[in-house]
Every structure is written in structure tokens, then in C-alpha cells.
Design a protein around this motif. Structure first.
Motif, PDB file in Angstrom:
ATOM      1  N   SER A  30       0.832  -1.203   0.000  1.00 35.87           N
ATOM      2  CA  SER A  30       0.000   0.000   0.000  1.00 35.87           C
ATOM      3  C   SER A  30       0.868   1.255   0.000  1.00 35.87           C
ATOM      4  O   SER A  30       0.525   2.257  -0.641  1.00 35.87           O
ATOM      5  N   ALA A  31       2.013   1.201   0.684  1.00 34.94           N
ATOM      6  CA  ALA A  31       2.928   2.340   0.674  1.00 34.94           C
ATOM      7  C   ALA A  31       3.535   2.519  -0.719  1.00 34.94           C
ATOM      8  O   ALA A  31       3.718   3.650  -1.194  1.00 34.94           O
ATOM      9  N   HIS A  32       3.845   1.409  -1.386  1.00 32.27           N
ATOM     10  CA  HIS A  32       4.353   1.490  -2.767  1.00 32.27           C
ATOM     11  C   HIS A  32       3.342   2.185  -3.669  1.00 32.27           C
ATOM     12  O   HIS A  32       3.695   3.050  -4.486  1.00 32.27           O
ATOM     13  N   ILE A  33       2.071   1.803  -3.538  1.00 28.58           N
ATOM     14  CA  ILE A  33       1.030   2.396  -4.381  1.00 28.58           C
ATOM     15  C   ILE A  33       0.881   3.883  -4.088  1.00 28.58           C
ATOM     16  O   ILE A  33       0.715   4.708  -5.000  1.00 28.58           O
ATOM     17  N   LEU A  34       0.946   4.242  -2.811  1.00 30.47           N
ATOM     18  CA  LEU A  34       0.846   5.655  -2.452  1.00 30.47           C
ATOM     19  C   LEU A  34       1.985   6.453  -3.077  1.00 30.47           C
ATOM     20  O   LEU A  34       1.773   7.543  -3.634  1.00 30.47           O
ATOM     21  N   LEU A  35       3.209   5.923  -3.017  1.00 31.61           N
ATOM     22  CA  LEU A  35       4.353   6.626  -3.588  1.00 31.61           C
ATOM     23  C   LEU A  35       4.239   6.725  -5.111  1.00 31.61           C
ATOM     24  O   LEU A  35       4.618   7.739  -5.706  1.00 31.61           O
ATOM     25  N   ARG A  36       3.700   5.698  -5.741  1.00 31.56           N
ATOM     26  CA  ARG A  36       3.474   5.767  -7.193  1.00 31.56           C
ATOM     27  C   ARG A  36       2.417   6.816  -7.512  1.00 31.56           C
ATOM     28  O   ARG A  36       2.509   7.532  -8.511  1.00 31.56           O
ATOM     29  N   PHE A  37       1.400   6.917  -6.662  1.00 34.68           N
ATOM     30  CA  PHE A  37       0.349   7.926  -6.843  1.00 34.68           C
ATOM     31  C   PHE A  37       0.939   9.331  -6.765  1.00 34.68           C
ATOM     32  O   PHE A  37       0.595  10.218  -7.551  1.00 34.68           O
ATOM     33  N   LEU A  38       1.842   9.532  -5.806  1.00 32.45           N
ATOM     34  CA  LEU A  38       2.448  10.851  -5.618  1.00 32.45           C
ATOM     35  C   LEU A  38       3.488  11.166  -6.686  1.00 32.45           C
ATOM     36  O   LEU A  38       3.715  12.328  -7.008  1.00 32.45           O
ATOM     37  N   HIS A  39       4.129  10.132  -7.230  1.00 27.74           N
ATOM     38  CA  HIS A  39       5.326  10.362  -8.052  1.00 27.74           C
ATOM     39  C   HIS A  39       5.218   9.651  -9.405  1.00 27.74           C
ATOM     40  O   HIS A  39       6.085   8.866  -9.781  1.00 27.74           O
ATOM     41  N   SER A  40       4.128   9.922 -10.125  1.00 30.28           N
ATOM     42  CA  SER A  40       3.980   9.400 -11.490  1.00 30.28           C
ATOM     43  C   SER A  40       3.659  10.556 -12.421  1.00 30.28           C
ATOM     44  O   SER A  40       2.773  11.373 -12.129  1.00 30.28           O
ATOM     45  N   ARG A  41       4.350  10.595 -13.563  1.00 30.36           N
ATOM     46  CA  ARG A  41       4.154  11.710 -14.501  1.00 30.36           C
ATOM     47  C   ARG A  41       2.771  11.660 -15.147  1.00 30.36           C
ATOM     48  O   ARG A  41       2.120  12.679 -15.358  1.00 30.36           O
TER      49      ARG A  41
END
Length: 666
Positions: A30-41
Motif C-alpha cells: 500500500s505504501a508502494h502504491i501511495l508513492l506511485r500515486f504521488l510520483h507518477s508523470r
């Protein structure tokens, strides 16, 4: 949340080193998904998961920036305006917010309240090829006061064609933001975003809230109360439909601010273009001018529910065995006074009010087991607090010392005052913490609502587990009343160096000194904040007690608080002559010299403080600041190391104060 705190610590202590913690610390899916949500172009990058945040090279400070800054983090509620990336290419991002979504009326308001206003950017160089990720440039952070100047306010790309941000839109220092994220006891990520806080606010609006001690009173009066609402111009509730809702009160829009900037914005800037920021509303400034009446307050006694009643019953069962009745007698062997005391140490020492036993030839102690024992010795007295510590021949089987909670309870905490009740008095009363205040010469005290009844004066106040948080004070003088709680940490620091004497010798000395209550009256005036009225009474008490340094000490504190530094210095020096060993007088005199810019005298006094009391953390803290001021690095580091061993939080605060002063001078 812990990972965010770790990133903030690294950004604060080691801002320019490359951030590796995101690669080294394992975290959940879930933390991985959150970081992808914050840091995807864009959406495609989000779905592919490549490149991800760990494929880019950021300094510790830059890593914190891309998670919390309004130019990068697509979550409105966590946004600060604190600068921009530099050191590599940066491009616009279209995920999770898109131009299509933001063009739809009403939906754009809803999306904006969650995802923020944008536009958003993202680093674009993770490496020379998809097979060499992690080998790109090291992105750094340009702080809020580095993005431009008054003459050149735009932060642009190298060609000057794209404007990323402006000086008007950057108002928070990233180091301040980093510090509030990890610095306790109210570290930002754990408490400010607590879903329990939202749940409690919702519960307060419903009748069942009272079953859990959450009481919302006078809700029908909210609309008639004076109100001013400060809205961040770029925050989650500015613009769009929300601004047209019929909410009563005055509204002020704060230019350049995002949602979190009302908490973290820098109140003063060194650059020529900072005049706007110095005038901008800031919570530290507003708190001195706006009174916000508490809405969550304890319910009246008749509306208290079984949940609170059960806690109060537990408190009574836990603390009552530690309480004793102190009975004073007059010359005719008649009862002249009775008051509550309690076993305050494992040795069976009893703490009670000094005034209630003065000039009594005999004092007895009555325990909960109905045993009656004569007071034998006085272990010490603290006239400033109207306290005395006694011993009696109480058997160990009838002694139950209290346990202590040394922390300062936060706003809204329920606490409980306990006494041995008289007629029409309650054993336990529930109070709610509303804040703290500083009393000169005394220190920090805890404030509560409702007011503490007078019959709880000098009685223990406990938390929900029955641990003593402090001692209740409820006094009146000249028609004015004052009540507060002296924290247990202060109480436990009293009576240091006191010489025990027999009760008979102590009482004989009291009789010789007479029945003058000038000192007690002066202390009540000090508690009330009436320094001008208290000072001459302390001086009169000093003449009646020439061997006692305390009246002179408190008189000096009163004069210092009325801006009469010369008179305060004279009285501190007289107090030091009366008691050359008094560490608190030495320390206060050192502070007075330090505030007046007399660094050499202040340094000598603080050095004497820590020489006499090596564990005096505040003395070491003042020496750290003074040696930093004269750039004596060796002595600064010596006292800083000692301070860190005594009080790590104070050490951190001291370093932050030194750094802030340096930034202001620059």
C-alpha cells in the motif's frame, strides 16, 4: 508515517546528502502504491510502475520537498509552499489531476479539494536509459527564499520560457516543515492527520458522543459568535463553489498560501522582497489577538455518563488509599483545621498545604484505615508553593505512595482532582485541559475548565490511570480567583537540599516569625499576574524574613516582568547574598544579563550554575547559545554534548534557536 518522519529527520540534519532511505527501508504494498500515486508523470507511468520514486536521485531535502510541496504533491491537505527542485530536468505531470477533470464545473471543486489546485511538476531524468535507472543527476532543493528576489521573482527553466513558481507563492522554510514533521510531542504526521480527530469531531455532533466523554455544548450559538476565517489562496477550500457557501463571519484570503502554510509559513524573511510575508497572518501572531472559546468542554455533573463515571470510580479506588487527612489543633487541643495530604514518596513522606498547619502546636495524620498518627518531622517547605513535606510514624502497611505521570497533558485531555471530601463536597471532579501558561519564578502550569473548586486546593490531580499529573491550586485575592495545576515534574523537583527538623522546632520557629501572611498574599498576586502589586509585598516579606532568599527572588521576578531590569538585578543580587548556594537565583540573574547583552557576566553565572548542579539542563543550554554567539566551538560542543545526555529535546530546541537567530541576522 514513521518513514515520513525518518525522511524529515534526514532533511533537517543532513539536507544535502543523497537520500537512500527510500531504497533501504522495506515498506508495504500500500505504501508502494501511495508513492506511485504521488510520483507518477501520467497514468501510464502509474500503471507501469516505472520509473518509480526510488529510480531518481534526490537529496534528503529534495525528497521531503517532492512529498510535501504544493508544486509536486497532488494531495491538497499536505501541501506547503516551500521552494522547488533544481539540478535536473523537470516537466509538467498530468496524473492524478488532469486538465479534463479540472474543466468540469463542481467536479473540479471536489477534485481540487482533494488533489489541490496544481499545476504539478515532476523530475524527468532517472538515468540515461530505461536500463540504467538510478544513474541520473542528483536533484537538489531550492528553498523558499532561494527561488527569486524582489527584482527577479520568477523561478524559470534555463531558457526562461517556463515559469515553475514565484517568490509570492513560496512562504514556508523546508527546514521548519521538516522539524514539525518529526519533532514531538505533536509530530505532524501522527497527530495533524489523525482520522481519530475527525471521528471525535463528528461524534461530538451526535447525542451518543457524551457516552464517551465528548461533549458539544451551545452548538446553536455558533452562528451568532464573532468569527474571522483565514483561507489559503491556493488551499483546498479557496475558489469555486466553496467560497459561495453561506457561512457567517468575515473571510480573509492569504495570498500565496497553501493548506499547511497557515501552520508553517515563515513569519520573517531576510530578503528585501519579504515585506509581504512579514505582514501575512501567521498563527503565532493571531493567537495573541483572537480568543477562540472552547466548544468541547466537560458536561455538567448531572449529564455525565456512565463511561466518565466509571473512570472517576477507578480514580477514587486508585488514589484514595494514598490520601490522608491532616488535622491541626489549637492550644486548647481543639481541632482548628483539617485538609487533604497524600503519601508522595516511597519513604512515606506526606505532602500538604503549609498554611493549614502553621502555628498549630500539634498536627495529626489520619489514614484511610482510620489510624491516627502524630506528625514527627518536617522534611522541607516550599513557601512559594504553600507546600510542606511531613513524616509521621505511619506503619508501612498503611502507606501507599502515589505514582506520577511527569508529562504535560495536551489540550482536551480529561484529568481528575481528588480530595477527602467534607460536607456537600465530591471526592473526584473531572476537569479538561485547556492549555498552559508561564508564571515568573514558578514555571509552566496547566490550565483547565471548569474552574477548580477551592476545596481541591493543594490536592492531587490524576490522569485516567490514576497517576498524579500535578497538584491543584485554587486561590483568591481581592475578589479575583486563580486556579491551575502545578505539574508533577515541578513538584518532584522541590525540597532539594532541605534540612529535616523536628515538628516542635519547626513550629517554634514559625511562632517566632509571627502570623504575617504578606508572603502568601504576594504569591497569590503573582499567580494572578498582578506583578506590580505583588513586588512590594514580596519586599516587605523579605524584611520580615532576612534569612530567606525566596521573597527577594520573587520580587525580582515581578520587577523583571514589569520591565524594571535595574531593580530586578539589585534584588537578585540581594537574594544571592542571602543564599549564595541558590542555583535558581544564579540562573535567573544570568538570564537577566544575557537578555541585556552582557554575555561575559551571563556566561560566568551560567558556568557557576552547572558547576553547582551539573545536571542543570537549562544552564547548559544557555552556555551553548552564549558560546555559539562568540564562536567558541570547543566549549559549545562540550556543553551541547552534556545537554544531549540530560535533555535531548532541549538540545534540539537550542540548536534550532541558534540557527534561527543566524538566519534572521543574515
Amino acid at each position: 508515517m514513521s518513514l515520513l518522519e525518518a525522511v524529515a529527520m534526514l532533511a533537517y540534519y543532513d539536507p544535502d546528502s543523497e537520500c537512500t532511505v527510500m531504497r533501504e527501508v522495506p515498506f508495504s504494498d500500500s505504501a508502494h502504491i501511495l508513492l506511485r500515486f504521488l510520483h507518477s508523470r501520467n497514468f501510464q507511468t502509474f500503471m507501469d510502475g516505472v520509473p518509480q520514486i526510488t529510480d531518481f536521485r534526490y537529496t534528503n531535502e529534495a525528497m521531503l520537498g517532492i512529498v510535501f510541496d504544493d508544486n509536486f504533491a497532488p494531495l491538497g491537505m499536505i501541501q506547503n509552499s516551500m521552494g522547488f527542485l533544481e539540478g535536473g530536468t523537470v516537466v509538467r505531470k498530468s496524473f492524478p489531476q488532469s486538465d479534463l477533470l479540472m474543466s468540469i464545473p463542481l467536479l473540479s471543486d471536489l477534485v481540487g479539494s482533494m488533489l489541490g489546485k496544481g499545476p504539478y511538476f515532476i523530475a524527468n531524468d532517472a538515468g540515461p536509459s530505461p536500463f540504467e535507472l538510478g544513474k541520473g543527476p542528483l536533484y537538489r532543493w531550492a528553498n523558499f527564499d532561494e527561488v527569486g528576489t524582489q527584482d527577479d521573482p520568477l523561478f524559470q527553466d534555463a531558457g526562461g520560457t517556463t515559469t515553475y513558481t514565484t517568490t509570492e507563492n513560496e512562504v514556508s522554510d523546508i527546514r521548519d516543515v521538516a522539524r514539525v514533521i518529526f519533532k514531538g510531542p505533536l509530530n505532524l504526521t501522527e497527530w495533524y492527520f489523525s482520522t481519530r480527530l475527525v471521528a471525535d469531531i463528528v461524534a461530538a455532533l451526535f447525542p451518543f458522543g457524551r457516552d464517551y466523554g465528548i461533549n458539544f455544548l451551545h452548538g446553536d450559538k455558533l452562528e451568532s459568535m464573532p468569527k474571522i476565517e483565514f483561507i489559503a489562496e491556493q488551499g483546498v477550500l479557496s475558489g469555486g463553489t466553496f467560497m459561495f457557501l453561506p457561512i457567517p463571519g468575515e473571510r480573509e484570503l492569504i495570498k500565496g498560501y497553501n493548506h499547511m502554510d497557515v501552520l508553517t509559513a515563515c513569519a520573517s524573511l531576510p530578503s528585501p522582497g519579504s515585506a509581504r510575508l512579514r505582514r501575512a497572518p501567521h498563527w503565532n501572531q493571531l493567537a495573541t489577538t483572537i480568543a477562540i472559546p472552547p466548544l468541547l468542554v466537560p458536561a455538567p455533573a448531572e449529564t455525565q455518563t456512565s463511561g466518565v463515571a466509571d473512570i472517576m470510580e477507578t480514580i477514587e479506588d486508585t488514589l484514595m488509599p494514598s490520601l490522608v487527612l491532616i488535622i491541626s489543633y489549637d492550644d486548647g487541643n481543639r481541632v482548628s483545621n483539617s485538609q487533604t495530604g497524600f503519601f508522595c514518596t516511597p519513604q512515606g513522606h506526606i505532602l500538604t498545604a503549609l498554611g493549614g498547619i502553621r502555628n498549630s502546636p500539634m498536627v495529626n495524620v489520619k489514614t484511610i484505615d482510620r489510624g491516627v498518627f502524630k506528625v514527627k518531622r518536617v522534611m522541607g517547605e516550599e513557601r512559594a508553593f504553600n507546600l510542606v513535606k511531613l513524616t509521621a510514624d505511619v506503619p508501612a502497611s498503611q502507606m501507599k505512595p502515589v505514582s506520577y505521570n511527569r508529562s504535560i497533558p495536551v489540550y482536551g485531555t480529561q484529568v481528575y482532582a481528588v480530595t477527602i471530601p467534607g460536607p456537600d463536597e465530591k471526592t473526584v471532579t473531572a476537569l479538561q485541559v485547556t492549555g498552559t501558561r508561564e508564571i515568573p519564578g514558578i514555571g509552566m502550569v496547566i490550565l483547565t475548565t471548569p474552574s477548580i473548586p477551592a476545596y481541591y486546593n493543594n490536592c492531587p490531580v490524576a490522569d485516567a490511570r490514576g497517576q498524579v499529573l500535578g497538584l491543584a491550586v485554587s486561590e483568591s485575592s481581592g475578589g479575583a480567583a486563580v486556579d491551575f495545576i502545578i505539574p508533577s515534574a515541578v513538584i518532584l523537583g522541590l525540597f532539594v537540599g532541605a534540612t529535616p527538623v523536628s515538628f516542635e522546632d519547626w513550629e517554634a520557629r514559625e511562632m517566632l516569625q509571627g502570623l504575617d501572611n504578606t508572603y502568601a498574599e504576594a504569591m497569590r498576586l503573582l499567580w494572578l499576574g498582578r506583578f506590580t502589586a505583588a513586588a512590594p509585598l514580596f519586599e516587605r516579606a523579605a524584611k520580615a524574613r532576612p534569612q530567606d532568599a525566596d521573597p527577594l527572588y520573587y520580587a525580582a521576578a515581578c520587577y523583571e516582568n514589569t520591565k524594571q531590569a535595574a531593580r530586578a538585578q539589585t534584588l537578585y543580587e540581594q537574594a544571592l547574598k542571602a543564599d549564595p548556594e541558590s542555583v535558581k537565583v544564579l540562573f535567573s540573574l544570568g538570564l537577566l544579563h544575557a537578555r541585556a547583552g552582557r554575555a561575559k557576566k551571563a556566561t560566568a553565572l551560567f558556568a557557576e550554575v552547572v558547576d553547582r548542579e551539573p545536571r542543570h539542563a537549562q544552564g547548559h543550554a544557555e552556555l551553548v547559545k552564549l558560546y555559539a554567539g562568540v564562536r567558541n566551538r570547543d566549549l559549545m560542543q562540550k556543553h551541547l554534548a552534556l545537554l544531549r545526555g540530560l535533555d535531548p529535546d532541549l538540545a534540539e530546541d537550542t540548536l534550532y534557536e541558534i540557527e534561527s537567530a543566524g538566519r534572521t541576522r543574515r
